[in-house]
Design an enzyme around this catalytic site. Structure first.
Site, short mmCIF file in Angstrom:
data_model
loop_
_atom_site.label_atom_id
_atom_site.label_comp_id
_atom_site.label_asym_id
_atom_site.label_seq_id
_atom_site.Cartn_x
_atom_site.Cartn_y
_atom_site.Cartn_z
N SER A 1 0.86 -1.18 0.00
CA SER A 1 0.00 0.00 0.00
C SER A 1 0.90 1.24 0.00
O SER A 1 2.09 1.13 0.36
CB SER A 1 -0.86 0.00 1.27
OG SER A 1 -1.49 1.26 1.45
N TYR B 1 -2.94 -0.07 10.39
CA TYR B 1 -2.93 -0.55 9.00
C TYR B 1 -1.57 -0.24 8.37
O TYR B 1 -0.97 -1.10 7.71
CB TYR B 1 -4.07 0.13 8.22
CG TYR B 1 -4.14 -0.23 6.75
CD1 TYR B 1 -4.80 -1.38 6.31
CD2 TYR B 1 -3.56 0.60 5.79
CE1 TYR B 1 -4.87 -1.69 4.96
CE2 TYR B 1 -3.63 0.29 4.43
CZ TYR B 1 -4.28 -0.86 4.02
OH TYR B 1 -4.35 -1.16 2.68
P1 NAP Z 1 -11.92 -5.29 -0.32
O1 NAP Z 1 -12.74 -4.91 -1.50
O2 NAP Z 1 -12.45 -5.06 1.05
O3 NAP Z 1 -11.49 -6.82 -0.50
C1 NAP Z 1 -10.74 -7.49 0.49
C2 NAP Z 1 -10.83 -8.98 0.23
O4 NAP Z 1 -10.10 -9.67 1.27
C3 NAP Z 1 -12.27 -9.49 0.29
O5 NAP Z 1 -12.47 -10.45 -0.72
C4 NAP Z 1 -12.33 -10.15 1.68
O6 NAP Z 1 -13.29 -11.16 1.80
C5 NAP Z 1 -10.92 -10.72 1.77
N1 NAP Z 1 -10.58 -11.12 3.12
C6 NAP Z 1 -10.65 -10.37 4.26
N2 NAP Z 1 -10.30 -11.12 5.32
C7 NAP Z 1 -10.00 -12.35 4.85
C8 NAP Z 1 -9.57 -13.57 5.44
N3 NAP Z 1 -9.39 -13.66 6.78
N4 NAP Z 1 -9.35 -14.65 4.65
C9 NAP Z 1 -9.55 -14.60 3.30
N5 NAP Z 1 -9.97 -13.47 2.68
C10 NAP Z 1 -10.18 -12.37 3.45
O7 NAP Z 1 -10.51 -4.53 -0.35
P2 NAP Z 1 -9.59 -4.08 -1.57
O8 NAP Z 1 -9.61 -2.62 -1.61
O9 NAP Z 1 -9.87 -4.88 -2.78
O10 NAP Z 1 -8.17 -4.50 -0.97
C11 NAP Z 1 -7.42 -5.61 -1.42
C12 NAP Z 1 -5.99 -5.47 -0.93
O11 NAP Z 1 -5.43 -4.26 -1.46
C13 NAP Z 1 -5.86 -5.36 0.59
O12 NAP Z 1 -4.69 -6.02 1.00
C14 NAP Z 1 -5.72 -3.87 0.81
O13 NAP Z 1 -5.07 -3.56 2.01
C15 NAP Z 1 -4.92 -3.47 -0.39
N6 NAP Z 1 -4.99 -2.06 -0.76
C16 NAP Z 1 -6.15 -1.51 -1.18
C17 NAP Z 1 -6.16 -0.18 -1.57
C18 NAP Z 1 -7.39 0.50 -2.10
O14 NAP Z 1 -7.30 1.70 -2.42
N7 NAP Z 1 -8.53 -0.16 -2.20
C19 NAP Z 1 -4.99 0.58 -1.48
C20 NAP Z 1 -3.83 -0.01 -1.03
C21 NAP Z 1 -3.83 -1.35 -0.69
P3 NAP Z 1 -14.78 -10.80 2.43
O15 NAP Z 1 -15.52 -10.15 1.31
O16 NAP Z 1 -15.31 -12.13 2.82
O17 NAP Z 1 -14.53 -9.91 3.61
#
Ligand code: NAP
Length: 257
Positions: free
Chosen positions: A148, A161
């Site tokens: 991130s 985080y």
């Molecule tokens: P998201 O839409 O909330 O998706 C997160 C995914 O992780 C969901 O499918 C969730 O499943 C799954 N998850 C959570 N806990 C879990 C567990 N214990 N075991 C297996 N799966 C689990 O978030 P996102 O924005 O796509 O983020 C994805 C990654 O990118 C994360 O690591 C996040 O920190 C990183 N990131 C995101 C951004 C951004 O701007 N969005 C920026 C920097 C980094 P459920 O639906 O069942 O909860």
């Protein structure tokens, strides 16, 4: 196709993506699939994983499922070992599953702290160890850890985080230090701000959105599909001599103050 561009192809490779049923994980599954990989959709819920895998297959992408919770070490070892034995090799691992919790640091709930670390950091350790043991035996593999901009930059209310993502960046270097000699490349992919469910509160906050667009040299939020180029690169043989690095896909945000 020249040998330079064909080295980006992922045909014949299988990519496990954790938390792949929505957001960035789902988009990375589409991107790696479009580059030729068979994708392995991970979710905690078997029905959801099968549904998404079915939709990807309808779109012409080879898709399988692996059901586990990244915090359940015995369960995920069982699932990954069974997958390797019954279905085949995992050539590429994308550690994508992650959560966010927001609160002022002085009031941050200790349980939320532990939840964050269990998913964002411990999960990367457990899943990588389970998959890397097979990769080490084969003497090849690609690991992409989703970091991130918070791997580098802190912000009020998300210090835990940021601590978890900073640790994932360093764990990536540790994987390089120990597993490069086994033919594994482990790199980080660090998104800037992308409008997913995780960021719903920020997307809905007009003042934040305006601030972000001013703060980001590109002047806008990222589009999830813009993460796929770097993911395909890091998953492919085009990046075979790149190890322990973190690529920021952030519209320039971490390059300027
Ligand atoms: P998201 O839409 O909330 O998706 C997160 C995914 O992780 C969901 O499918 C969730 O499943 C799954 N998850 C959570 N806990 C879990 C567990 N214990 N075991 C297996 N799966 C689990 O978030 P996102 O924005 O796509 O983020 C994805 C990654 O990118 C994360 O690591 C996040 O920190 C990183 N990131 C995101 C951004 C951004 O701007 N969005 C920026 C920097 C980094 P459920 O639906 O069942 O909860």
């Amino acid at each position: 196709m020249s040998s330079q561009t064909s080295s980006f192809q992922l045909d014949g490779r299988r990519a496990l993506i954790t938390g792949a049923c929505k957001g960035i994980g789902l988009e990375l599954a589409r991107g790696l699939g479009a580059a030729g990989a068979t994708v392995v959709i991970n979710d905690r819920n078997a029905g959801k994983a099968r549904l998404i895998a079915g939709q990807l297959r309808e779109a012409g992408i080879g898709a399988e499922v692996a059901v586990f919770d990244v915090t359940d070490r015995p369960g995920l070892f069982e699932a990954i070992n069974a997958f390797e034995a019954q279905t085949g090799a995992i050539d590429i691992l994308v550690n994508n599953a992650g959560i966010q919790r927001r609160a002022p640091l002085e009031d941050f709930d200790a349980n939320d702290w532990h939840d964050l670390m269990r998913v964002n950091l411990d999960g990367v350790f457990h899943v990588s160890q389970a998959v890397a043991r097979h990769m080490i035996a084969r003497r090849r593999g690609k690991i992409i850890n989703i970091c991130s901009v918070q791997s580098e930059l802190a912000r009020p209310t998300i210090a835990p985080y940021a601590a978890s993502k900073g640790a994932v960046k360093m764990l990536t270097k540790g994987m390089c230090a120990e597993w490069a000699r086994h033919g594994i490349q482990a790199n980080g992919l660090a998104p800037g701000y992308f409008a997913t469910e995780m960021n719903r509160a920020l997307v809905d906050d007009q003042a934040f959105s305006e601030w972000l667009c001013k703060r980001t040299p590109a002047g806008r939020w990222g589009r999830v599909e813009e993460l796929c180029g770097a993911a395909v690169f890091l998953a492919s043989s085009a990046s075979d001599f790149i190890n322990g690095q973190t690529i920021f896909v952030d519209g320039g945000l971490t390059s300027v103050v």
